[in-house]
Design an enzyme around this catalytic site. Structure first.
Site, PDB file in Angstrom:
ATOM      1  CD  GLU A   1       1.682   7.840  25.031  1.00  0.00           C
ATOM      2  OE1 GLU A   1       1.465   8.200  23.859  1.00  0.00           O
ATOM      3  OE2 GLU A   1       1.521   8.579  26.007  1.00  0.00           O
TER       4      GLU A   1
ATOM      5  CB  CYS B   1       4.054   4.065  17.442  1.00  0.00           C
ATOM      6  SG  CYS B   1       5.166   5.119  18.391  1.00  0.00           S
TER       7      CYS B   1
ATOM      8  CD  GLU C   1       0.219   0.847  14.271  1.00  0.00           C
ATOM      9  OE1 GLU C   1      -0.408   0.108  15.047  1.00  0.00           O
ATOM     10  OE2 GLU C   1       1.097   1.639  14.657  1.00  0.00           O
TER      11      GLU C   1
ATOM     12  CE  LYS D   1       3.876  -8.692  29.320  1.00  0.00           C
ATOM     13  NZ  LYS D   1       4.502  -9.159  28.054  1.00  0.00           N
TER      14      LYS D   1
HETATM   15  P1  NAD Z   1       0.657  -5.361  21.724  1.00  0.00           P
HETATM   16  O1  NAD Z   1      -0.507  -4.545  22.094  1.00  0.00           O
HETATM   17  O2  NAD Z   1       0.447  -6.654  21.028  1.00  0.00           O
HETATM   18  O3  NAD Z   1       1.528  -5.733  23.012  1.00  0.00           O
HETATM   19  C1  NAD Z   1       2.086  -4.739  23.842  1.00  0.00           C
HETATM   20  C2  NAD Z   1       2.332  -5.320  25.215  1.00  0.00           C
HETATM   21  O4  NAD Z   1       1.092  -5.696  25.791  1.00  0.00           O
HETATM   22  C3  NAD Z   1       3.210  -6.577  25.243  1.00  0.00           C
HETATM   23  O5  NAD Z   1       4.057  -6.523  26.369  1.00  0.00           O
HETATM   24  C4  NAD Z   1       2.196  -7.685  25.403  1.00  0.00           C
HETATM   25  O6  NAD Z   1       2.730  -8.826  26.034  1.00  0.00           O
HETATM   26  C5  NAD Z   1       1.177  -7.017  26.297  1.00  0.00           C
HETATM   27  N1  NAD Z   1      -0.174  -7.604  26.261  1.00  0.00           N
HETATM   28  C6  NAD Z   1      -0.785  -8.225  25.233  1.00  0.00           C
HETATM   29  N2  NAD Z   1      -2.029  -8.612  25.588  1.00  0.00           N
HETATM   30  C7  NAD Z   1      -2.212  -8.220  26.874  1.00  0.00           C
HETATM   31  C8  NAD Z   1      -3.290  -8.305  27.797  1.00  0.00           C
HETATM   32  N3  NAD Z   1      -4.432  -8.893  27.463  1.00  0.00           N
HETATM   33  N4  NAD Z   1      -3.126  -7.768  29.018  1.00  0.00           N
HETATM   34  C9  NAD Z   1      -1.974  -7.161  29.366  1.00  0.00           C
HETATM   35  N5  NAD Z   1      -0.909  -7.055  28.536  1.00  0.00           N
HETATM   36  C10 NAD Z   1      -1.023  -7.566  27.303  1.00  0.00           C
HETATM   37  O7  NAD Z   1       1.594  -4.408  20.860  1.00  0.00           O
HETATM   38  P2  NAD Z   1       2.979  -4.775  20.138  1.00  0.00           P
HETATM   39  O8  NAD Z   1       2.668  -5.607  18.938  1.00  0.00           O
HETATM   40  O9  NAD Z   1       3.967  -5.276  21.134  1.00  0.00           O
HETATM   41  O10 NAD Z   1       3.480  -3.323  19.697  1.00  0.00           O
HETATM   42  C11 NAD Z   1       3.101  -2.719  18.501  1.00  0.00           C
HETATM   43  C12 NAD Z   1       2.048  -1.675  18.753  1.00  0.00           C
HETATM   44  O11 NAD Z   1       2.534  -0.733  19.708  1.00  0.00           O
HETATM   45  C13 NAD Z   1       1.730  -0.862  17.514  1.00  0.00           C
HETATM   46  O12 NAD Z   1       0.354  -0.620  17.445  1.00  0.00           O
HETATM   47  C14 NAD Z   1       2.491   0.437  17.756  1.00  0.00           C
HETATM   48  O13 NAD Z   1       2.017   1.544  17.043  1.00  0.00           O
HETATM   49  C15 NAD Z   1       2.331   0.585  19.223  1.00  0.00           C
HETATM   50  N6  NAD Z   1       3.321   1.507  19.776  1.00  0.00           N
HETATM   51  C16 NAD Z   1       2.902   2.748  20.212  1.00  0.00           C
HETATM   52  C17 NAD Z   1       3.829   3.675  20.697  1.00  0.00           C
HETATM   53  C18 NAD Z   1       3.399   5.048  21.166  1.00  0.00           C
HETATM   54  O14 NAD Z   1       4.178   5.725  21.807  1.00  0.00           O
HETATM   55  N7  NAD Z   1       2.187   5.475  20.863  1.00  0.00           N
HETATM   56  C19 NAD Z   1       5.179   3.321  20.757  1.00  0.00           C
HETATM   57  C20 NAD Z   1       5.557   2.064  20.322  1.00  0.00           C
HETATM   58  C21 NAD Z   1       4.621   1.164  19.836  1.00  0.00           C
END
Ligand code: NAD
Length: 482
Positions: free
Chosen positions: A254, A287, A382, A179
């Site tokens: 992650e 990230c 962050e 997803k």
């Molecule tokens: P997010 O947590 O808002 O969303 C990530 C994913 O989760 C999306 O596909 C979203 O649709 C899904 N999602 C949201 N709510 C959900 C739920 N209740 N149940 C299941 N899925 C759900 O994050 P974002 O804004 O897309 O990404 C940014 C974040 O990701 C930042 O915190 C960044 O640091 C982190 N990130 C971490 C890494 C790593 O390797 N550690 C890499 C890239 C991004």
């Protein structure tokens, strides 16, 4: 089949379930950060589509698992070949959908997707079962593929991260339901197309598109899912972890970071300042970015002079232009979120040293803030935008204490000319990866992940293959069989 024409490429907008395109009654819009124009209306999954995808993965699982690592490897290598052959198309669509620099996508980011599949195809084949004698028995540790895996990815590197997570799952013998994030789903639709071209059996690789709270939540709580792999924010990670735990499905995450970028007086200050200014790349939507600059007090001014010179070279603009180094941010809501952080920092009296304002389009000025105190929100949370903080320290101990003073623990960057200090500080920083005098160099066999609220579990190398497997011990009484 619904198709959108994006950057000269036809992108199917339906889900990919059981080897077929599936539409939904509802859709959602994905916009381009470049001009905020709508790129496509994308099928929006509800519980029914998610259930169909998980069932397809469940049905395809026994045959895929039975192939064994060597039987699966050719599929992964063919997929890698196809990614390499389609770099231009994939890069064009990813650039339109999430605005990463086109030249980076062409030169390395898309190709990394191919590397991910190749690396895991080979690692899974090379895995040797552990074998030893004890207590009068032969012991053997076997990796059994664990079942359908739910993979949920963020918007900031959609193609690369989706390949990074699905490669070990598929190589280990799991089937996958992916997803992608709702702000940048399009490149994963093309990835699904390539898995079909690579001959993947129907149901081995599925993509459902939709909103996190709907499609994502339905996927990670589906009882037939046996592994949940997530990359995104800590807040969502907590929710997903709970959903996975309810089904006793192992979960890896992650999550976000607030990594320290520590500069000692004995460092190559030119190199450190250049790399520090590079933390604004991708508008800071990285990230791993070292967003907390911690500089030894005696070289603060010398560092800042060099940092300013390096930061002045940044060119904000269209990610398709070769001259651009900083592209627009993903979405108006995200720009507003970043602006909120900076405005609160301003209101709390922290010193805005550079930048601090929203610009036309989806840009925010590269910003540098000197906080009045370490417990400030701007230091502790962050931002995920082009916003860095600058603090000073007097001693190595103080540098380490500041570096470890947030709840996060994803990464750390240290600049020093001393081997002893590199070892001491590198070891002391709480972070899944610490780079000394460099940044973002990765060996795919090394463990990758976060400590604290930056994550749980490890990706990379055999660590990810173990996650997607059930480890089992087989014991045979010595002398009992011929
Ligand atoms: P997010 O947590 O808002 O969303 C990530 C994913 O989760 C999306 O596909 C979203 O649709 C899904 N999602 C949201 N709510 C959900 C739920 N209740 N149940 C299941 N899925 C759900 O994050 P974002 O804004 O897309 O990404 C940014 C974040 O990701 C930042 O915190 C960044 O640091 C982190 N990130 C971490 C890494 C790593 O390797 N550690 C890499 C890239 C991004």
């Amino acid at each position: 089949m619904s198709v959108a024409r994006v950057a000269g490429v036809d992108v199917p907008t339906g889900h990919w379930i059981g080897g077929e395109r599936v539409e939904s009654e509802r859709t959602f819009a994905t916009i381009s950060p470049i001009d905020e124009a709508e790129l496509a209306q994308v099928a929006r999954a509800g519980e029914a589509e998610v259930d169909a995808a998980v069932r397809a993965a469940h049905e395809a699982f026994p045959a895929w698992a039975a192939l064994g690592p060597a039987g699966r490897a050719p599929y992964l290598h063919r997929l890698a070949d196809l990614i390499e052959a389609n770099i231009e198309r994939l890069a064009a669509v990813e650039c339109a959908d999430m605005a990463m620099l086109l030249r980076s996508l062409r030169a390395r980011v898309i190709a990394r997707g191919a590397r991910n599949y190749r690396a895991y195809a080979d690692l899974a084949v090379a895995y040797e079962e552990r074998d030893w004698r004890s207590n009068g028995t032969w012991n053997r540790v076997q990796r059994m593929p664990s079942g359908p895996a739910a993979v949920v990815t963020p918007w900031n590197a959609p193609f690369m991260l989706s390949t990074w997570k699905t490669a070990p799952a598929l190589a280990a013998g799991c089937t996958v339901v992916l997803k992608p994030a709702e702000w940048s789903p399009l490149s994963c639709s093309l990835l699904a197309e390539l898995t079909a071209e690579a001959g993947f059996p129907p149901g081995v690789f599925n993509v459902v598109q939709g909103i996190g709270e709907e499609a994502g939540a339905a996927l990670v709580s589906h009882p037939l899912v046996r592994r949940v792999s997530f990359t995104g924010s800590p807040e969502t990670g907590r929710l997903i972890g709970r959903a996975a735990a309810a089904n006793l499905a192992p979960f890896t995450a992650e999550l976000g970071g607030k990594s320290p970028f520590v500069v000692f007086a004995d460092a190559d200050l030119d190199a450190a300042a250049r790399k520090a200014a590079g933390q604004y790349d991708d508008s800071g939507q990285v990230c791993l970015a070292g967003t907390r600059l911690l500089v030894e007090a005696s070289v603060r001014d010398a560092f800042l002079e060099r940092f300013d010179a390096a930061a002045a070279e940044h060119v904000l603009g269209d990610p398709r232009d070769d001259a651009t180094t900083i592209s627009p941010m993903i979405h108006p809501d995200h720009v507003a979120r970043v602006e909120g952080f900076v405005e609160r920092a301003r209101a709390e009296g922290h010193e805005i040293l550079r930048g601090g304002r929203r610009l036309d389009g989806l840009f925010f000025e590269p910003t540098l803030i000197a906080p009045r105190a370490n417990d400030a929100e701007i230091v502790q949370r962050e931002v995920f935008g082009p916003v860095l903080t600058l603090q000073t320290f007097e001693t190595e101990e103080e540098a380490i204490a500041l570096a470890n003073s947030t709840e996060y623990g994803l990464a750390g960057i240290v600049y020093t000319g001393s081997m002893g200090r590199a070892e001491r500080v590198g070891r002391a920083i709480r972070g899944g990866t610490v780079w000394v005098n460099t940044f973002l160099v990765r060996d795919l066999t090394a463990p990758f992940g976060g400590m604290g609220i930056s994550g749980i579990g490890r990706e990379g190398g055999d660590y990810a293959l173990d996650f997607y497997s059930d480890l089992k011990t087989l014991q045979i009484l010595e002398g009992s069989v011929a």
